[in-house]
Design a protein around this motif. Structure first.
Motif, PDB file in Angstrom:
ATOM      1  N   CYS A  89      37.475 -21.724  24.917  1.00 34.85           N
ATOM      2  CA  CYS A  89      36.746 -20.915  23.934  1.00 34.85           C
ATOM      3  C   CYS A  89      35.733 -21.779  23.196  1.00 34.85           C
ATOM      4  O   CYS A  89      35.906 -22.135  22.033  1.00 34.85           O
ATOM      5  N   GLU A  90      34.657 -22.083  23.903  1.00 34.71           N
ATOM      6  CA  GLU A  90      33.596 -22.941  23.377  1.00 34.71           C
ATOM      7  C   GLU A  90      33.034 -22.411  22.062  1.00 34.71           C
ATOM      8  O   GLU A  90      32.875 -23.157  21.096  1.00 34.71           O
ATOM      9  N   LEU A  91      32.734 -21.132  21.995  1.00 34.18           N
ATOM     10  CA  LEU A  91      32.150 -20.548  20.792  1.00 34.18           C
ATOM     11  C   LEU A  91      33.086 -20.675  19.590  1.00 34.18           C
ATOM     12  O   LEU A  91      32.653 -21.040  18.495  1.00 34.18           O
ATOM     13  N   CYS A  92      34.369 -20.412  19.791  1.00 36.68           N
ATOM     14  CA  CYS A  92      35.338 -20.534  18.697  1.00 36.68           C
ATOM     15  C   CYS A  92      35.445 -21.981  18.219  1.00 36.68           C
ATOM     16  O   CYS A  92      35.486 -22.251  17.012  1.00 36.68           O
ATOM     17  N   ALA A  93      35.494 -22.923  19.153  1.00 37.56           N
ATOM     18  CA  ALA A  93      35.619 -24.337  18.806  1.00 37.56           C
ATOM     19  C   ALA A  93      34.387 -24.817  18.032  1.00 37.56           C
ATOM     20  O   ALA A  93      34.513 -25.526  17.029  1.00 37.56           O
ATOM     21  N   TYR A 114      22.970 -31.066  26.178  1.00 37.24           N
ATOM     22  CA  TYR A 114      23.977 -30.011  26.329  1.00 37.24           C
ATOM     23  C   TYR A 114      23.558 -29.038  27.430  1.00 37.24           C
ATOM     24  O   TYR A 114      24.346 -28.685  28.312  1.00 37.24           O
ATOM     25  N   ALA A 115      22.285 -28.598  27.385  1.00 39.00           N
ATOM     26  CA  ALA A 115      21.777 -27.660  28.396  1.00 39.00           C
ATOM     27  C   ALA A 115      21.758 -28.290  29.787  1.00 39.00           C
ATOM     28  O   ALA A 115      22.100 -27.633  30.775  1.00 39.00           O
ATOM     29  N   LEU A 116      21.391 -29.564  29.870  1.00 40.47           N
ATOM     30  CA  LEU A 116      21.357 -30.255  31.156  1.00 40.47           C
ATOM     31  C   LEU A 116      22.755 -30.372  31.762  1.00 40.47           C
ATOM     32  O   LEU A 116      22.950 -30.080  32.937  1.00 40.47           O
ATOM     33  N   ILE A 117      23.713 -30.767  30.937  1.00 41.98           N
ATOM     34  CA  ILE A 117      25.100 -30.871  31.417  1.00 41.98           C
ATOM     35  C   ILE A 117      25.596 -29.508  31.874  1.00 41.98           C
ATOM     36  O   ILE A 117      26.254 -29.386  32.909  1.00 41.98           O
ATOM     37  N   ASN A 118      25.252 -28.460  31.126  1.00 40.00           N
ATOM     38  CA  ASN A 118      25.669 -27.114  31.501  1.00 40.00           C
ATOM     39  C   ASN A 118      25.021 -26.683  32.808  1.00 40.00           C
ATOM     40  O   ASN A 118      25.668 -26.066  33.656  1.00 40.00           O
ATOM     41  N   ALA A 119      23.748 -27.025  33.001  1.00 37.79           N
ATOM     42  CA  ALA A 119      23.051 -26.645  34.232  1.00 37.79           C
ATOM     43  C   ALA A 119      23.612 -27.378  35.444  1.00 37.79           C
ATOM     44  O   ALA A 119      23.753 -26.793  36.516  1.00 37.79           O
ATOM     45  N   VAL A 120      23.962 -28.647  35.270  1.00 36.10           N
ATOM     46  CA  VAL A 120      24.442 -29.461  36.398  1.00 36.10           C
ATOM     47  C   VAL A 120      25.905 -29.181  36.713  1.00 36.10           C
ATOM     48  O   VAL A 120      26.287 -29.019  37.867  1.00 36.10           O
ATOM     49  N   THR A 121      26.742 -29.110  35.670  1.00 32.58           N
ATOM     50  CA  THR A 121      28.183 -28.974  35.901  1.00 32.58           C
ATOM     51  C   THR A 121      28.716 -27.573  35.625  1.00 32.58           C
ATOM     52  O   THR A 121      29.805 -27.237  36.068  1.00 32.58           O
ATOM     53  N   GLY A 122      27.980 -26.789  34.833  1.00 35.99           N
ATOM     54  CA  GLY A 122      28.475 -25.481  34.427  1.00 35.99           C
ATOM     55  C   GLY A 122      29.543 -25.584  33.356  1.00 35.99           C
ATOM     56  O   GLY A 122      30.202 -24.612  33.013  1.00 35.99           O
ATOM     57  N   CYS A 123      29.722 -26.778  32.822  1.00 35.03           N
ATOM     58  CA  CYS A 123      30.795 -27.018  31.840  1.00 35.03           C
ATOM     59  C   CYS A 123      30.276 -27.923  30.723  1.00 35.03           C
ATOM     60  O   CYS A 123      30.576 -29.117  30.671  1.00 35.03           O
ATOM     61  N   ALA A 124      29.491 -27.344  29.819  1.00 34.79           N
ATOM     62  CA  ALA A 124      28.914 -28.114  28.719  1.00 34.79           C
ATOM     63  C   ALA A 124      29.969 -28.565  27.715  1.00 34.79           C
ATOM     64  O   ALA A 124      29.703 -29.418  26.880  1.00 34.79           O
ATOM     65  N   GLY A 171      45.241 -33.919  15.831  1.00 37.13           N
ATOM     66  CA  GLY A 171      44.837 -33.340  17.096  1.00 37.13           C
ATOM     67  C   GLY A 171      44.820 -34.398  18.182  1.00 37.13           C
ATOM     68  O   GLY A 171      45.202 -35.542  17.960  1.00 37.13           O
ATOM     69  N   SER A 172      44.367 -33.997  19.359  1.00 36.95           N
ATOM     70  CA  SER A 172      44.312 -34.935  20.483  1.00 36.95           C
ATOM     71  C   SER A 172      43.050 -34.683  21.293  1.00 36.95           C
ATOM     72  O   SER A 172      42.465 -33.605  21.232  1.00 36.95           O
ATOM     73  N   ASP A 173      42.652 -35.671  22.058  1.00 35.06           N
ATOM     74  CA  ASP A 173      41.472 -35.526  22.915  1.00 35.06           C
ATOM     75  C   ASP A 173      41.685 -34.412  23.935  1.00 35.06           C
ATOM     76  O   ASP A 173      40.783 -33.634  24.218  1.00 35.06           O
ATOM     77  N   CYS A 174      42.883 -34.343  24.487  1.00 32.30           N
ATOM     78  CA  CYS A 174      43.200 -33.307  25.472  1.00 32.30           C
ATOM     79  C   CYS A 174      43.086 -31.918  24.827  1.00 32.30           C
ATOM     80  O   CYS A 174      42.505 -30.999  25.395  1.00 32.30           O
ATOM     81  N   GLY A 175      43.638 -31.778  23.626  1.00 29.86           N
ATOM     82  CA  GLY A 175      43.558 -30.507  22.908  1.00 29.86           C
ATOM     83  C   GLY A 175      42.123 -30.120  22.600  1.00 29.86           C
ATOM     84  O   GLY A 175      41.747 -28.948  22.704  1.00 29.86           O
ATOM     85  N   ASP A 176      41.311 -31.128  22.235  1.00 26.22           N
ATOM     86  CA  ASP A 176      39.889 -30.858  21.962  1.00 26.22           C
ATOM     87  C   ASP A 176      39.206 -30.292  23.198  1.00 26.22           C
ATOM     88  O   ASP A 176      38.487 -29.296  23.121  1.00 26.22           O
ATOM     89  N   TYR A 197      30.493 -32.229  26.829  1.00 26.43           N
ATOM     90  CA  TYR A 197      29.688 -32.873  25.784  1.00 26.43           C
ATOM     91  C   TYR A 197      30.161 -32.484  24.389  1.00 26.43           C
ATOM     92  O   TYR A 197      30.304 -33.326  23.511  1.00 26.43           O
ATOM     93  N   SER A 198      30.426 -31.194  24.177  1.00 25.68           N
ATOM     94  CA  SER A 198      30.751 -30.734  22.827  1.00 25.68           C
ATOM     95  C   SER A 198      32.137 -31.170  22.365  1.00 25.68           C
ATOM     96  O   SER A 198      32.345 -31.387  21.173  1.00 25.68           O
ATOM     97  N   CYS A 199      33.089 -31.328  23.286  1.00 28.68           N
ATOM     98  CA  CYS A 199      34.426 -31.756  22.841  1.00 28.68           C
ATOM     99  C   CYS A 199      34.404 -33.204  22.362  1.00 28.68           C
ATOM    100  O   CYS A 199      35.235 -33.601  21.555  1.00 28.68           O
ATOM    101  N   PHE A 200      33.417 -33.992  22.816  1.00 25.13           N
ATOM    102  CA  PHE A 200      33.246 -35.358  22.327  1.00 25.13           C
ATOM    103  C   PHE A 200      33.013 -35.358  20.811  1.00 25.13           C
ATOM    104  O   PHE A 200      33.575 -36.152  20.081  1.00 25.13           O
ATOM    105  N   TYR A 201      32.196 -34.427  20.319  1.00 23.79           N
ATOM    106  CA  TYR A 201      31.907 -34.359  18.889  1.00 23.79           C
ATOM    107  C   TYR A 201      33.110 -33.883  18.081  1.00 23.79           C
ATOM    108  O   TYR A 201      33.289 -34.276  16.935  1.00 23.79           O
ATOM    109  N   ARG A 202      33.932 -33.062  18.674  1.00 20.24           N
ATOM    110  CA  ARG A 202      35.147 -32.620  17.980  1.00 20.24           C
ATOM    111  C   ARG A 202      36.060 -33.826  17.749  1.00 20.24           C
ATOM    112  O   ARG A 202      36.609 -34.007  16.664  1.00 20.24           O
ATOM    113  N   GLY A 203      36.208 -34.657  18.770  1.00 20.09           N
ATOM    114  CA  GLY A 203      37.004 -35.877  18.631  1.00 20.09           C
ATOM    115  C   GLY A 203      36.415 -36.820  17.602  1.00 20.09           C
ATOM    116  O   GLY A 203      37.140 -37.446  16.816  1.00 20.09           O
ATOM    117  N   LYS A 204      35.098 -36.894  17.574  1.00 20.43           N
ATOM    118  CA  LYS A 204      34.404 -37.744  16.610  1.00 20.43           C
ATOM    119  C   LYS A 204      34.676 -37.254  15.179  1.00 20.43           C
ATOM    120  O   LYS A 204      34.933 -38.048  14.278  1.00 20.43           O
TER     121      LYS A 204
END
Length: 107
Positions: free
Chosen positions: A59-63, A18-28, A47-52, A31-38
């Motif tokens: 709002c990463e913290l809220c999700a 998660y930290a690596l993806i955030n450091a490289v892309t600035g958009c972690a 729900g939908s993948d797009c919505g996730d 990674y985290s929306c993958f787990y929401r879909g799971k």
């Protein structure tokens, strides 16, 4: 290997990724929306993948808080991590799905 040690290693690996993806892309949230879909697939939550992805992007913290509450309400022990809870439920002979809560991640 001890179940707790394995879950902490998996949690540490996921956190590092998660930290690596955030450091490289600035958009972690990628990674985290993958787990929401799971989770949605596992518990048959609407729900939908797009919505996730949108929820995690805006709002990463809220999700993440919604996901935490959903798992906690379903009886997950957060100290064990995802793999530890799966193993615990398999050892107990229970299906992965706990009682369905009305509405799912809408709180």
């Amino acid at each position: 290997m001890n179940e707790q040690v394995v879950s902490h290693a998996a949690c540490g690996t996921a956190g590092a990724l998660y930290a690596l993806i955030n450091a490289v892309t600035g958009c972690a949230c990628i990674y985290s929306c993958f787990y929401r879909g799971k989770m949605r697939a596992q518990y048959n939550i609407e729900g939908s993948d797009c919505g996730d992805c949108l929820k995690h992007f805006f709002c990463e913290l809220c999700a993440l808080t919604q996901q935490y509450r959903e798992l906690k309400n379903r009886g997950f022990n957060m100290d064990l991590g995802w793999a530890g809870n799966v193993q615990r439920q398999q050892n107990q002979g229970a299906a992965m799905g706990a009682p369905v809560f009305q509405g799912g991640m809408n709180r």
